[in-house]
Write a protein that holds these residues in place. Sequence first.
Motif, mmCIF file in Angstrom:
data_model
loop_
_atom_site.group_PDB
_atom_site.id
_atom_site.type_symbol
_atom_site.label_atom_id
_atom_site.label_comp_id
_atom_site.label_asym_id
_atom_site.label_seq_id
_atom_site.Cartn_x
_atom_site.Cartn_y
_atom_site.Cartn_z
ATOM 1 N N ASP A 171 -23.348 54.627 32.436
ATOM 2 C CA ASP A 171 -22.106 53.844 32.463
ATOM 3 C C ASP A 171 -20.894 54.749 32.293
ATOM 4 O O ASP A 171 -19.814 54.439 32.789
ATOM 5 C CB ASP A 171 -22.123 52.806 31.339
ATOM 6 N N PHE A 172 -21.071 55.874 31.589
ATOM 7 C CA PHE A 172 -19.997 56.848 31.382
ATOM 8 C C PHE A 172 -20.582 58.257 31.451
ATOM 9 O O PHE A 172 -21.674 58.509 30.936
ATOM 10 C CB PHE A 172 -19.315 56.664 30.016
ATOM 11 N N PRO B 109 -17.132 56.082 35.483
ATOM 12 C CA PRO B 109 -15.999 56.590 34.683
ATOM 13 C C PRO B 109 -16.449 57.664 33.692
ATOM 14 O O PRO B 109 -17.635 57.767 33.360
ATOM 15 C CB PRO B 109 -15.492 55.342 33.958
ATOM 16 N N PHE B 110 -15.485 58.454 33.231
ATOM 17 C CA PHE B 110 -15.802 59.562 32.328
ATOM 18 C C PHE B 110 -15.175 59.347 30.965
ATOM 19 O O PHE B 110 -14.266 58.531 30.782
ATOM 20 C CB PHE B 110 -15.308 60.885 32.920
ATOM 21 N N ILE C 64 -14.518 48.544 32.548
ATOM 22 C CA ILE C 64 -15.333 49.319 33.482
ATOM 23 C C ILE C 64 -15.004 48.930 34.918
ATOM 24 O O ILE C 64 -14.962 49.784 35.820
ATOM 25 C CB ILE C 64 -16.836 49.123 33.182
ATOM 26 N N LYS C 65 -14.727 47.638 35.153
ATOM 27 C CA LYS C 65 -14.373 47.170 36.498
ATOM 28 C C LYS C 65 -13.085 47.824 36.986
ATOM 29 O O LYS C 65 -12.986 48.237 38.145
ATOM 30 C CB LYS C 65 -14.225 45.650 36.492
ATOM 31 N N VAL C 66 -12.093 47.956 36.100
ATOM 32 C CA VAL C 66 -10.834 48.636 36.453
ATOM 33 C C VAL C 66 -11.103 50.085 36.834
ATOM 34 O O VAL C 66 -10.610 50.587 37.850
ATOM 35 C CB VAL C 66 -9.824 48.569 35.282
ATOM 36 N N PHE C 67 -11.882 50.775 36.007
ATOM 37 C CA PHE C 67 -12.219 52.172 36.294
ATOM 38 C C PHE C 67 -12.897 52.309 37.661
ATOM 39 O O PHE C 67 -12.539 53.157 38.477
ATOM 40 C CB PHE C 67 -13.165 52.726 35.219
ATOM 41 N N LYS C 68 -13.894 51.465 37.897
ATOM 42 C CA LYS C 68 -14.671 51.568 39.131
ATOM 43 C C LYS C 68 -13.826 51.251 40.368
ATOM 44 O O LYS C 68 -13.994 51.884 41.420
ATOM 45 C CB LYS C 68 -15.892 50.654 39.060
ATOM 46 N N ASN C 69 -12.926 50.297 40.269
ATOM 47 C CA ASN C 69 -12.039 49.986 41.404
ATOM 48 C C ASN C 69 -11.147 51.177 41.732
ATOM 49 O O ASN C 69 -10.934 51.504 42.908
ATOM 50 C CB ASN C 69 -11.187 48.753 41.097
#
Length: 386
Positions: A284-285, A312-313, A360-365
Amino acid sequence: MKENKIILIDLNMTGFGHFEFNKNVINHISKNRSMIFFGESKLVDILFKNCIYKNNIKFNKFFFPDANSKIKLLFREILAIIYITLIFISLSSRKKTIEFYFLSVIPLTHFYVKLINVFFSYKVTIFLHGELEAFKKQTNLPSFKYYYSIACKAIKIFNNYFKYIVLGESIFKNLNKIINTENISFIDHPYSYDEIFHIEKTNKVISFGSVGKAIIGEKNSHLIFKLADFIRNNNVSNIDNSKFTIVGTLSKDLHSYANDYVDFKEQSGMLSDVEFETRILTLDFILFFYNSDSYKYTASGAFFDCIKYEIPFIAIKNDFFNYYQEKYGPIGYLEDDYESIEKRILLILNASEEDKLNEIKVFKNNLKTMKASLKKHTNNFFENIK
């Protein structure tokens, strides 16, 4: 097919060295034109298997030892100087214009290429990598600082017919503060951005992991064991909702730090492509423990694994990561130090399920947007190579 005038050479790497970079540069350049590639035997064999446009490429192998001692470093330089002299002379009789691209080149040979080209006037482009670390006052290559500084000096002389490319705008901006960058341009690290088939999560466990070979030194890979131990002892209410993984293998000096809280593979060499992808897609990260002075002059391949796999990192702030976060929006968490990483992970683990998923959704988008943009920019860059 365009006239064959492009010569690619790697006078540094062996085997899987710079694999993603070399593979992608070759695939981009050979897409619409023929070219010749010179490289170490095992490196050529590996690249041949992974090149898309094999019919457009003439591969040439040479012997080149690994750089695991100072004597071998000198031997490599002697061999490289002989090879480049023979290549330059053998092509000098051709009437068509020759353009050389050095994917990587060792320091003394770099200097020698600048000198010998005074007599040939070939157009030469050199990609710059870890040798730029010698520009730092403190470097993770102290015993070889003066050796690599030869390349840094070579960059500044005899620049007629020469161009340089660095792997990132933040690197270019940092160089611009200390040297004349008139003949230097930049490109984002060429990488494969194939479609990824994500694994559907079947539990609420948040998985954190480092990517690539785990080593002590600037990478600080030992800290993942410290981190996993800290979380295990400070997250009592949610003790089973986290997992820590190393997507790669361990150097021998890391085994003394190992504990039961981090999953890793006991093997030498690299993970297979299938195993690497299987393990990284469970994350996940992705964790980075480099200090804030890292990636000032060099790019991070593992960072582009985040982009490729849309993961995401969590990392300590540095110029390279900051640049992409500022350009594309939040794509992970940037922290001030290791202790802040500990606190960040506790916050993630103790957040509500809805808050975790939304962030996580924001990061992935943003990672999807970034991936599409980098792919487009890279294509445009190489299409301009005539």
